[in-house]
Design an enzyme around this catalytic site. Sequence first.
Site, PDB file in Angstrom:
ATOM      1  N   CYS A  70       0.710  -1.129  -0.035  1.00  0.00           N
ATOM      2  CA  CYS A  70       0.066  -0.108  -0.153  1.00  0.00           C
ATOM      3  C   CYS A  70       0.887   1.185  -0.074  1.00  0.00           C
ATOM      4  O   CYS A  70       1.636   1.475   0.790  1.00  0.00           O
ATOM      5  CB  CYS A  70      -0.823   0.005   1.175  1.00  0.00           C
ATOM      6  N   CYS A 177      -0.684   3.541  -7.038  1.00  0.00           N
ATOM      7  CA  CYS A 177      -1.539   3.043  -5.894  1.00  0.00           C
ATOM      8  C   CYS A 177      -1.346   1.497  -6.406  1.00  0.00           C
ATOM      9  O   CYS A 177      -1.594   1.291  -7.515  1.00  0.00           O
ATOM     10  CB  CYS A 177      -2.703   3.532  -5.825  1.00  0.00           C
TER      11      CYS A 177
END
Length: 305
Positions: A70, A177
């Site tokens: 992440c 992302c």
Amino acid sequence: MKIALMDSGIGLLAAAGAVRRLCPEADLVLSSDPDGMPWGPRTPQDVTERALVVARAAAEHRPDALIVACNTATVHALPTLRAELEPGLPVIGTVPAIKPAAAGGGPLAIWATPATTGSPYQHGLIRDFAPSVGVTEVPCPGLADAVDAADEAAIDRAVAAAAALTPRDVRAVVLGCTHYELVAERIRTALRRPGLPDAVLYGSADAVAAQALRRIGEGGGAGAGSGDGRSYGYGVDRVLVTSVTSTGLSDGAMGGSSGSPAGSPADRPSGARLTVLLSGRESVLPEPALAYAEGRLLAAVDQVR
């Protein structure tokens, strides 16, 4: 060998699939936070607190390494995670692949969450790794959430909006992302321009998976590998970086990466086991994960429940 991965949601599937392809015999622990997602709008302190909870849940299963799959958690929580878990548990962060994308010398775009776009952190990466390249920062509101829900219409809207903000001449796009790699083929299709080659998309999954295996091979610990948080992304040459190109993808149900070719080691019985933790609770892969090729690849592994 056991490798844990953590994220707010199913963005960890891309890196988990990469680990599965590189090391089919490894047990996997997938620790996510459906109770607390999305992490993007949270304050840095909130993200750090949620990341600690998710990481601790994974650590209870005694993995040999923990991948922070992440970007948001890497930005805000990586030093805290390392301070608590290393040297006993190597922690590998995820950094946008700006350096290899800039190596071609042409203009590039960075697709990222609104919280990351324009942040001092991202500006620092641009300054360090792409100082002489034209860079367009493209916010992608709603895209990670749509990917997490496997909402095809919402994915298409968010991708189209981001593509409209990407200059026509940009042919190198950093996926900032982890969720975005799951819909890489949709992104590439949206960026197609008449008379221009397809855009090259730079993701993180393969490099992060390779770095985790390297850390384990080196014996782990805070001193193994490079110590800078950026070194586990793409700020150092020793990390193998591969772009998410059309040759590495085939069309899955959601246009993500294909997982493994039929008959490849990742598809064969290996004795590996998969543990899924949803906000600390043992469960099974959430239904939206099965919309993606990576999720279906992992669903073939014996799941602990």
